[in-house]
Scaffold this motif. Structure first.
Motif, PDB file in Angstrom:
ATOM      1  N   VAL A 146       0.958  -1.157  -0.037  1.00 35.01           N
ATOM      2  CA  VAL A 146       0.167  -0.118  -0.094  1.00 35.01           C
ATOM      3  C   VAL A 146       0.894   1.213   0.078  1.00 35.01           C
ATOM      4  CG1 VAL A 146      -2.005   1.265   1.200  1.00 35.01           C
ATOM      5  CG2 VAL A 146      -1.802  -1.374   1.308  1.00 35.01           C
ATOM      6  N   MET A 147       0.840   2.140  -1.063  1.00 31.80           N
ATOM      7  CA  MET A 147       1.671   3.085  -1.148  1.00 31.80           C
ATOM      8  C   MET A 147       0.840   4.514  -0.763  1.00 31.80           C
ATOM      9  SD  MET A 147       4.141   1.554  -2.294  1.00 31.80           S
ATOM     10  CE  MET A 147       5.425   2.949  -2.689  1.00 31.80           C
ATOM     11  N   GLU A 148       1.316   5.438  -0.186  1.00 32.93           N
ATOM     12  CA  GLU A 148       0.701   6.667   0.248  1.00 32.93           C
ATOM     13  C   GLU A 148       0.451   7.526  -0.758  1.00 32.93           C
ATOM     14  OE1 GLU A 148       2.636   8.564   3.310  1.00 32.93           O
ATOM     15  OE2 GLU A 148       2.938   7.114   4.907  1.00 32.93           O
ATOM     16  N   ASP A 149       0.941   7.434  -2.001  1.00 35.17           N
ATOM     17  CA  ASP A 149       0.924   8.271  -3.135  1.00 35.17           C
ATOM     18  C   ASP A 149      -0.029   7.823  -4.157  1.00 35.17           C
ATOM     19  OD1 ASP A 149       2.752   6.839  -3.615  1.00 35.17           O
ATOM     20  OD2 ASP A 149       4.199   8.286  -4.703  1.00 35.17           O
ATOM     21  N   GLN A 150      -0.647   6.818  -3.824  1.00 35.45           N
ATOM     22  CA  GLN A 150      -1.253   5.707  -4.788  1.00 35.45           C
ATOM     23  C   GLN A 150      -2.747   6.013  -4.717  1.00 35.45           C
ATOM     24  OE1 GLN A 150       0.307   4.441  -7.880  1.00 35.45           O
ATOM     25  NE2 GLN A 150       2.082   5.613  -6.754  1.00 35.45           N
ATOM     26  N   GLY A 151      -3.284   6.767  -3.830  1.00 34.73           N
ATOM     27  CA  GLY A 151      -4.745   6.725  -3.574  1.00 34.73           C
ATOM     28  C   GLY A 151      -5.201   5.831  -2.433  1.00 34.73           C
ATOM     29  N   HIS A 152      -6.306   6.000  -2.409  1.00 34.84           N
ATOM     30  CA  HIS A 152      -7.246   4.988  -1.131  1.00 34.84           C
ATOM     31  C   HIS A 152      -7.232   3.736  -1.619  1.00 34.84           C
ATOM     32  CE1 HIS A 152      -8.147   8.635   1.288  1.00 34.84           C
ATOM     33  NE2 HIS A 152      -8.485   9.228   0.115  1.00 34.84           N
ATOM     34  N   ILE A 153      -7.533   2.842  -0.825  1.00 35.06           N
ATOM     35  CA  ILE A 153      -7.664   1.219  -1.188  1.00 35.06           C
ATOM     36  C   ILE A 153      -9.146   1.181  -1.323  1.00 35.06           C
ATOM     37  CG2 ILE A 153      -5.755   0.347  -0.104  1.00 35.06           C
ATOM     38  CD1 ILE A 153      -7.460  -0.203   2.243  1.00 35.06           C
ATOM     39  N   TYR A 154      -9.635   0.182  -1.945  1.00 35.63           N
ATOM     40  CA  TYR A 154     -11.023  -0.298  -1.812  1.00 35.63           C
ATOM     41  C   TYR A 154     -10.955  -1.781  -1.557  1.00 35.63           C
ATOM     42  CZ  TYR A 154     -10.015  -1.242  -6.927  1.00 35.63           C
ATOM     43  OH  TYR A 154      -9.523  -1.884  -7.962  1.00 35.63           O
ATOM     44  N   VAL A 155     -12.142  -2.146  -1.419  1.00 38.74           N
ATOM     45  CA  VAL A 155     -12.676  -3.503  -1.255  1.00 38.74           C
ATOM     46  C   VAL A 155     -13.725  -4.031  -2.309  1.00 38.74           C
ATOM     47  CG1 VAL A 155     -13.525  -5.245   0.285  1.00 38.74           C
ATOM     48  CG2 VAL A 155     -11.895  -3.691   1.070  1.00 38.74           C
ATOM     49  N   VAL A 156     -13.384  -5.382  -2.810  1.00 45.40           N
ATOM     50  CA  VAL A 156     -14.410  -5.903  -3.576  1.00 45.40           C
ATOM     51  C   VAL A 156     -14.674  -7.416  -3.412  1.00 45.40           C
ATOM     52  CG1 VAL A 156     -14.824  -6.384  -6.136  1.00 45.40           C
ATOM     53  CG2 VAL A 156     -13.329  -4.512  -5.724  1.00 45.40           C
ATOM     54  N   LEU A 157     -15.884  -7.556  -3.244  1.00 48.99           N
ATOM     55  CA  LEU A 157     -16.267  -9.080  -3.335  1.00 48.99           C
ATOM     56  C   LEU A 157     -16.240  -9.666  -4.430  1.00 48.99           C
ATOM     57  CD1 LEU A 157     -17.420 -11.404  -1.624  1.00 48.99           C
ATOM     58  CD2 LEU A 157     -19.949 -10.524  -2.034  1.00 48.99           C
ATOM     59  N   LYS A 158     -15.331 -10.837  -4.506  1.00 46.94           N
ATOM     60  CA  LYS A 158     -14.982 -11.481  -6.047  1.00 46.94           C
ATOM     61  C   LYS A 158     -15.726 -12.689  -6.058  1.00 46.94           C
ATOM     62  CE  LYS A 158     -12.028  -8.641  -7.712  1.00 46.94           C
ATOM     63  NZ  LYS A 158     -12.150  -7.938  -9.119  1.00 46.94           N
ATOM     64  N   SER A 159     -16.188 -13.286  -7.161  1.00 46.73           N
ATOM     65  CA  SER A 159     -16.921 -14.354  -7.761  1.00 46.73           C
ATOM     66  C   SER A 159     -16.087 -15.736  -7.059  1.00 46.73           C
ATOM     67  CB  SER A 159     -17.248 -14.483  -8.846  1.00 46.73           C
ATOM     68  OG  SER A 159     -16.246 -14.325  -9.735  1.00 46.73           O
ATOM     69  N   ASN A 160     -14.921 -15.707  -6.739  1.00 45.37           N
ATOM     70  CA  ASN A 160     -13.955 -16.659  -6.489  1.00 45.37           C
ATOM     71  C   ASN A 160     -13.948 -16.982  -5.027  1.00 45.37           C
ATOM     72  OD1 ASN A 160     -13.299 -17.165  -9.104  1.00 45.37           O
ATOM     73  ND2 ASN A 160     -11.296 -16.090  -8.997  1.00 45.37           N
ATOM     74  N   GLY A 161     -14.720 -16.154  -4.088  1.00 45.33           N
ATOM     75  CA  GLY A 161     -14.930 -16.343  -2.920  1.00 45.33           C
ATOM     76  C   GLY A 161     -13.990 -15.701  -1.977  1.00 45.33           C
ATOM     77  N   PHE A 162     -13.821 -14.451  -2.296  1.00 38.39           N
ATOM     78  CA  PHE A 162     -13.049 -13.647  -1.199  1.00 38.39           C
ATOM     79  C   PHE A 162     -13.166 -12.216  -1.413  1.00 38.39           C
ATOM     80  CE2 PHE A 162     -10.407 -13.831  -5.360  1.00 38.39           C
ATOM     81  CZ  PHE A 162     -10.115 -12.406  -5.261  1.00 38.39           C
ATOM     82  N   LEU A 163     -12.812 -11.467  -0.057  1.00 36.83           N
ATOM     83  CA  LEU A 163     -12.792 -10.130  -0.204  1.00 36.83           C
ATOM     84  C   LEU A 163     -11.295  -9.584  -0.614  1.00 36.83           C
ATOM     85  CD1 LEU A 163     -14.821  -9.017   2.946  1.00 36.83           C
ATOM     86  CD2 LEU A 163     -15.561  -8.482   0.637  1.00 36.83           C
ATOM     87  N   GLY A 164     -11.365  -9.110  -1.862  1.00 34.66           N
ATOM     88  CA  GLY A 164     -10.118  -8.530  -2.297  1.00 34.66           C
ATOM     89  C   GLY A 164      -9.744  -6.895  -2.032  1.00 34.66           C
ATOM     90  N   MET A 165      -8.781  -6.729  -1.301  1.00 33.07           N
ATOM     91  CA  MET A 165      -8.230  -5.344  -1.128  1.00 33.07           C
ATOM     92  C   MET A 165      -7.377  -4.626  -1.995  1.00 33.07           C
ATOM     93  SD  MET A 165      -6.965  -3.628   2.708  1.00 33.07           S
ATOM     94  CE  MET A 165      -7.685  -5.055   3.377  1.00 33.07           C
ATOM     95  N   TYR A 166      -7.678  -3.759  -2.654  1.00 26.92           N
ATOM     96  CA  TYR A 166      -7.055  -3.151  -3.819  1.00 26.92           C
ATOM     97  C   TYR A 166      -6.493  -1.678  -3.598  1.00 26.92           C
ATOM     98  CZ  TYR A 166      -8.569  -7.420  -6.446  1.00 26.92           C
ATOM     99  OH  TYR A 166      -9.011  -8.601  -6.673  1.00 26.92           O
TER     100      TYR A 166
END
Length: 501
Positions: free
Chosen positions: A222-242
């Motif tokens: 997680v880089m400070e100058d790359q913007g905020h993170i977000y979370v997505v519920l994926k169909s493969n069965g996980f919450l991904g943090m991007y």
């Protein structure tokens, strides 16, 4: 017996077939009678003949429906419903609940608006669109249709304003909040984590965090100058943090991780404060994920001033108070004001101190503490602090956790070196103690009455039998025992006969 065994499976089969038929019939009815889009001029009012929810707009598959949802018999909310399970996927954030009656109406004039002519506007998209459309992923959109443009532009969408649920491929950003249906708990994003929060005592701010999942950053940082993170519920069965769309900075896997499932997925902040994930198997929602595994680690499983015993049940911090569902104290004693506020009268300023050994907090890793030499020092720091509601002290480490908020559930442990001191407003628990004492007195009186009745009945039967047989005798003035009264007449006549002779 054979007849019963042969009929029972038949009845179950008939019930199953009828249930399937009803589900299919209801879905066909929703699809056939409900439009797939709104245009300007659309207007609808609640139907008084409908008892649960009234479909207004359906997606192309018939799985989801924008509906009036009946609340507390005579009120309504605007919600997106999963048709087969009747579960709410999204609920509009109304200023207040509308009435399930005329003149409440939903209309589209460029904005989608819920209002009535007497109370005003309850909710609006504040847009200037051309149509309202519901996608087959449950995303409600207000769109602008431009001539010559293949795809319409989205002016507003429900995916940007989630209520308590996320569905597959819905982005959850730092600008969003998931809030439980009772309004007590929420899910929010931090710099490199997502967490669960208890509603702030002041009513503002994110509140108090009680669970956190931090990004492991195994494949990306997680880089400070790359913007905020977000979370997505994926169909493969996980919450991904991007942080960007390429590689996730973290994966929170479900039980069915990397396994195909037949239906859609969703996660929801539950009324008990847990975050749970589900998938639809065609007939029901299957639990696939729990952020908090143990009941006693939830923020308040036993209510205010409750004590949660792992693998067992709940009790009260005050041994003199009987536990009941919902907690150990009345709700009005949990007002988040301090104990010295001048606006309170004398009764509100008073409190009693409660000490208890064998207690700990469920989330100490997320709490600040001070190092103190003794429990007495820790307790004194709270007693002289108007905003302190209690302290929990660990004797082995010297950690003193100061609780500047109304006391919720604690965890009961066998380690007596873990001690707590808690302030309780004067009168807290008296009602429950009085009720418990009254119940016990009532039961005792009832038992005495029953015993008295049994004794009285026995005595009555005894006297009745004696009367039927006659009295056994009595003693005259000379101390002579005389026979039964029923023989007295015969003896008298015999004595008269002797005198005459």
């Amino acid at each position: 017996m054979d007849l019963v065994n042969s009929i029972t499976p038949l009845k179950l089969t008939q019930f199953f077939i009828i249930s399937i038929f009803f589900s299919i019939f209801f879905q066909i009815k929703v699809e056939s009678e409900t439009p797939n889009q709104f245009f300007k001029g659309f207007k609808v009012s609640p139907d008084p003949q409908i008892s649960n929810f009234q479909p207004l707009l359906t997606d192309s598959t018939g799985n989801y429906s924008l509906s009036f949802l009946r609340v507390e018999e005579n009120q309504l909310s605007l919600a997106i419903i999963h048709v087969k399970s009747f579960e709410s996927i999204w609920v509009a954030n109304l200023t207040r609940l509308a009435k399930w009656a005329y003149p409440t109406e939903l209309y589209f004039n460029g904005s989608l608006v819920l209002s009535d002519s007497r109370s005003g506007v309850f909710w609006s998209t504040h847009t200037d669109g051309d149509r309202v459309w519901l996608s087959n992923t449950s995303n409600l959109q207000v769109q602008k249709v431009d001539n010559g443009v293949t795809s319409p532009s989205v002016l507003w969408q429900s995916f940007d304003f989630p209520s308590n649920t996320l569905v597959e491929n819905q982005n959850f950003t730092s600008a969003m909040t998931l809030v439980s249906s009772n309004g007590l708990y929420s899910m929010r994003l931090g710099f490199d984590f997502f967490g669960l929060y208890f509603k702030g005592e002041s009513g503002s701010g994110p509140g108090r965090i009680y669970w956190r999942h931090k990004a492991l950053e195994a494949k990306a940082d997680v880089m400070e100058d790359q913007g905020h993170i977000y979370v997505v519920l994926k169909s493969n069965g996980f919450l991904g943090m991007y942080q960007n769309e390429s590689v996730p900075v973290d994966i929170e896997s479900f039980n069915s991780f990397q396994q195909p499932v037949s239906g859609v997925r969703r996660v929801r902040v539950e009324p008990d404060g847990n975050l749970k994930g589900y998938f639809w198997d065609g007939s029901s929602w299957v639990l696939d994920y729990q952020a908090i595994k143990e009941t006693c680690e939830l923020p308040s499983p036993c209510g205010a001033y409750g004590l949660c015993h792992p693998g067992k049940s709940c009790s009260c911090l005050d041994n003199n108070t009987d536990y009941s569902i919902g907690g150990c104290v009345p709700p009005n004693t949990q007002e988040p004001r301090d104990f010295c506020e001048a606006s309170y009268d004398l009764d509100h300023k008073k409190y009693k101190g409660l000490s208890r050994n064998g207690v700990e907090l469920p989330n100490t890793e997320l709490m600040d503490y001070q190092h103190m030499d003794s429990f007495q020092e820790c307790q004194s720091a709270c007693e002289g602090n108007c905003t302190c509601w209690g302290v929990v002290y660990t004797n082995t480490s010297g950690f003193c956790y100061i609780l500047n908020y109304p006391i919720q559930s604690l965890v009961g442990v066998r380690d007596e070196s873990k001690m707590g001191f808690f302030k309780m407003r004067e009168g807290v628990g008296k009602d429950k103690v009085g009720v418990g004492f009254g119940v016990r007195v009532g039961l005792l009186c009832g038992a005495i009455l029953v015993l008295g009745g049994v004794i009285g009945l026995g005595y009555y039967r005894y006297i009745k039998r004696k009367r039927e047989r006659g009295v056994s005798g009595y003693v005259d003035d000379d101390g002579v025992v005389v026979g039964p009264y029923k023989d007295l007449g015969n003896a008298s006549f015999r004595s008269i006969e002797l005198i005459e002779r």
